[in-house]
Design a protein around this motif. Structure first.
Motif, mmCIF file in Angstrom:
data_model
loop_
_atom_site.group_PDB
_atom_site.id
_atom_site.type_symbol
_atom_site.label_atom_id
_atom_site.label_comp_id
_atom_site.label_asym_id
_atom_site.label_seq_id
_atom_site.Cartn_x
_atom_site.Cartn_y
_atom_site.Cartn_z
ATOM 1 N N GLY A 1 0.832 -1.195 0.000
ATOM 2 C CA GLY A 1 0.000 0.000 0.000
ATOM 3 C C GLY A 1 0.865 1.242 0.000
ATOM 4 O O GLY A 1 2.021 1.231 -0.423
ATOM 5 N N VAL A 2 0.273 2.347 0.462
ATOM 6 C CA VAL A 2 1.000 3.612 0.610
ATOM 7 C C VAL A 2 1.624 3.596 2.003
ATOM 8 O O VAL A 2 0.916 3.599 3.010
ATOM 9 N N ILE A 3 2.945 3.556 2.047
ATOM 10 C CA ILE A 3 3.651 3.285 3.306
ATOM 11 C C ILE A 3 4.566 4.458 3.673
ATOM 12 O O ILE A 3 5.332 4.949 2.834
ATOM 13 N N LYS A 4 4.463 4.899 4.921
ATOM 14 C CA LYS A 4 5.335 5.951 5.427
ATOM 15 C C LYS A 4 6.558 5.304 6.059
ATOM 16 O O LYS A 4 6.442 4.499 6.978
ATOM 17 N N GLN A 5 7.748 5.642 5.553
ATOM 18 C CA GLN A 5 8.976 5.042 6.031
ATOM 19 C C GLN A 5 9.511 5.795 7.258
ATOM 20 O O GLN A 5 9.019 6.863 7.630
ATOM 21 N N ALA A 6 10.541 5.215 7.880
ATOM 22 C CA ALA A 6 11.082 5.758 9.124
ATOM 23 C C ALA A 6 11.539 7.208 8.967
ATOM 24 O O ALA A 6 11.358 8.032 9.857
ATOM 25 N N GLY A 7 12.118 7.558 7.829
ATOM 26 C CA GLY A 7 12.623 8.919 7.631
ATOM 27 C C GLY A 7 11.550 9.931 7.289
ATOM 28 O O GLY A 7 11.855 11.122 7.105
ATOM 29 N N GLY A 8 10.297 9.488 7.148
ATOM 30 C CA GLY A 8 9.207 10.407 6.821
ATOM 31 C C GLY A 8 8.767 10.357 5.376
ATOM 32 O O GLY A 8 7.717 10.905 5.023
ATOM 33 N N SER A 9 9.583 9.738 4.494
ATOM 34 C CA SER A 9 9.189 9.651 3.090
ATOM 35 C C SER A 9 8.069 8.632 2.911
ATOM 36 O O SER A 9 7.886 7.729 3.739
ATOM 37 N N VAL A 10 7.329 8.800 1.836
ATOM 38 C CA VAL A 10 6.195 7.915 1.548
ATOM 39 C C VAL A 10 6.482 7.157 0.261
ATOM 40 O O VAL A 10 6.904 7.742 -0.745
ATOM 41 N N ILE A 11 6.266 5.849 0.290
ATOM 42 C CA ILE A 11 6.477 5.024 -0.905
ATOM 43 C C ILE A 11 5.192 4.259 -1.226
ATOM 44 O O ILE A 11 4.309 4.103 -0.376
ATOM 45 N N LEU A 12 5.102 3.807 -2.461
ATOM 46 C CA LEU A 12 3.974 2.967 -2.891
ATOM 47 C C LEU A 12 4.510 1.575 -3.194
ATOM 48 O O LEU A 12 5.368 1.408 -4.055
ATOM 49 N N ARG A 13 4.010 0.591 -2.470
ATOM 50 C CA ARG A 13 4.413 -0.791 -2.714
ATOM 51 C C ARG A 13 3.159 -1.571 -3.127
ATOM 52 O O ARG A 13 2.259 -1.798 -2.327
#
Length: 376
Positions: free
Chosen positions: A39-51
């Protein structure tokens, strides 16, 4: 020449080794998919990725058993593929909104397509171990599967398919697939596990296969598979008649469990007619007795076709009526007389048993004025 240096044997051993490696690789891929967040995932550093979730794997040509399964494994695949495309479209739109600065709950993934999880998969056969096998005299077996209510989930009206390599009378072998309905009840270890009542028939290929299975072995299972019938329709009238023949008690038991936990149906007038060889075939009565404490309007009739008249039958269900005879049209009419349902709109029935049994009982019920008769 020894087996170790026989080229044919050596080639066979190499093929077996390759198959094991492929199976292990597939298991690792499935574990990776199962343990990955999509899904739309917020990573530890604050960035957002789409998996994006992976597409469902298309079944091989020989995985369809050509037995008229409903739905077919290929139908299920196309349904899952369509759902996957809808998931991807929704996730991409959600990701675009997040990139444009819109506020959005990132815990909401919009994933409808079922990712691999648990022991059941509607698209492929998986191996599930048999924990225990109980023999009910010479005519039936009860299998307890190594699964729990958490990893083996069936809803009302759902069953499984079991696939096995069976031997024909000619000696030839072929793959056979048959539907079965497990019931979730407490096992000897105190854990709720799937139990399957397997009726044995002489000369039947699957019956012969099941008699070879012992505790510790695995069987090939695919599911859940849903029936096309609207089963809850049986509760829409004033009287719900549930008739089971042999192993047909399993889907009927599903219905009772459903009524037991749904307050909208728990006070319905329920009449269960259970036909079995003898007392040993009434293997679910102690569980029905527990539900009967809250299903106050449940009536239970048992017809035992092979139980000696002098044999005392112990049935824990309050007010149970046990008869040492086959179910007949007259006996069914007599059993239902106290529940004067005044016409077809007042009564609905579900029958589950062998084909001839279903046809006979269905005809008898219609002659009694029950026009809404479903056969499973």
């Amino acid at each position: 020449m020894s087996k170790a240096t026989n080229p044919a044997v050596q080639a066979l051993l190499e093929e077996i080794a390759k198959a094991k490696i492929k199976a292990e690789e597939r298991r690792k891929r499935e574990d990776e998919i199962r343990n990955t967040a999509y899904g739309v995932i917020k990573q530890a550093g604050g960035s957002v990725i789409l998996r994006l979730p992976p597409e469902p794997v298309e079944p091989q040509a020989d995985e369809c058993c050509n037995s008229g399964c409903t739905p077919c494994i290929l139908d299920t695949y196309w349904d899952r593929l369509k759902a996957h495309k809808e998931d991807v479209k929704a996730l991409e739109a959600q990701y675009e909104r997040v990139l444009n600065g819109e506020e959005f709950d990132l815990r909401e993934h919009h994933i409808r397509n079922a990712l691999p999880g648990g022991l059941l998969d509607p698209l492929k056969f998986t191996r599930i171990k048999v924990m225990h096998v109980d023999r009910i005299e010479s005519y039936a077996l009860v299998f307890v599967l190594e699964a729990t209510a958490r990893d083996f989930v069936l809803s009302l009206g759902e069953h499984i398919h079991i696939r096995a390599l069976v031997k024909r009378n000619s000696g030839e072998q072929r793959m056979a697939t048959r539907p079965f309905t497990p019931v979730m009840i407490e096992a000897a270890d105190g854990v709720v596990r799937p139990h399957m009542f397997i009726r044995l028939y002489e000369g039947n290929e699957m019956s012969e296969y099941f008699q070879t299975i012992t505790a510790g072995q695995a069987i090939l299972v695919r599911g859940p598979v849903a029936t096309q019938e609207n089963i809850t329709r049986a509760f829409s009238g004033r009287l719900c008649i549930l008739v089971a023949g042999g192993s047909g008690i399993a889907p009927i038991f599903q219905l009772l469990q459903f009524a037991h936990v749904n307050s909208a149906y728990s006070r319905k007038r329920l009449v269960v007619v259970h036909c079995a060889h003898n007392q040993s075939g009434l293997w679910l009565t102690k569980y029905i007795a527990e539900m009967a404490k809250e299903l106050e309007r449940l009536s239970y009739f048992a017809f035992l076709s092979h139980e000696p008249l002098l044999q005392t039958v112990d049935c824990e269900i309050p007010g149970a009526n046990v008869r040492h005879e086959r179910l007949t049209a007259a006996a069914l009419q007599q059993a239902l007389e106290p529940f004067d349902f005044n016409g077809s709109k007042e009564a609905h029935a579900i029958i589950c048993g062998p084909g001839l049994f279903n046809n006979d009982v269905g005809g008898w019920l219609q002659n009694l004025g029950v026009n809404d008769v479903q056969m499973l």
